[in-house]
Scaffold this motif. Structure first.
Motif, short mmCIF file in Angstrom:
data_model
loop_
_atom_site.label_atom_id
_atom_site.label_comp_id
_atom_site.label_asym_id
_atom_site.label_seq_id
_atom_site.Cartn_x
_atom_site.Cartn_y
_atom_site.Cartn_z
N UNK A 1 0.83 -1.20 0.00
CA UNK A 1 0.00 0.00 0.00
C UNK A 1 0.87 1.25 0.00
N UNK A 2 1.94 1.23 0.77
CA UNK A 2 2.86 2.36 0.80
C UNK A 2 3.44 2.60 -0.59
N UNK A 3 3.87 1.53 -1.24
CA UNK A 3 4.47 1.67 -2.57
C UNK A 3 3.46 2.24 -3.56
N UNK A 4 2.22 1.82 -3.44
CA UNK A 4 1.19 2.29 -4.35
C UNK A 4 0.88 3.77 -4.14
N UNK A 5 0.83 4.21 -2.89
CA UNK A 5 0.42 5.58 -2.58
C UNK A 5 1.58 6.56 -2.47
N UNK A 6 2.80 6.05 -2.49
CA UNK A 6 3.99 6.90 -2.38
C UNK A 6 4.02 7.91 -3.53
N UNK A 7 4.23 9.15 -3.19
CA UNK A 7 4.27 10.20 -4.20
C UNK A 7 2.92 10.85 -4.44
N UNK A 8 1.85 10.19 -4.02
CA UNK A 8 0.51 10.74 -4.19
C UNK A 8 0.03 11.47 -2.94
#
Length: 71
Positions: free
Chosen positions: A50-57
């Motif tokens: 989840x962190x990888x998916x939302x990172x930068x957003x």
């Protein structure tokens, strides 16, 4: 800001299939609601995809519940 147009370009190998679309819908919902910061509990390794998916957003905080627990 909506992330619907860029979904196909996202490279998140740990999350695939229906789970990916549910999490992308969550990202859209949070963004549409004006959310800029997210906090999640660091339980094992479950937070990592989840962190990888939302990172930068969003601005992400990974917290150890034991350290912030009120006594």
């Amino acid at each position: 800001m909506s992330f619907r147009a860029t979904r196909a370009a996202w490279d998140v190998p740990e999350i695939t299939g229906p789970e990916l679309f549910v999490l992308l819908a969550l990202a859209d919902w949070l963004s549409d609601a004006g959310c800029t910061h997210l906090a999640m509990e660091s339980t094992g390794v479950y937070w990592r995809p989840l962190y990888k998916l939302l990172e930068g957003l969003f601005t992400l905080l990974v917290l150890n519940a034991q350290q912030i627990k009120a006594d």
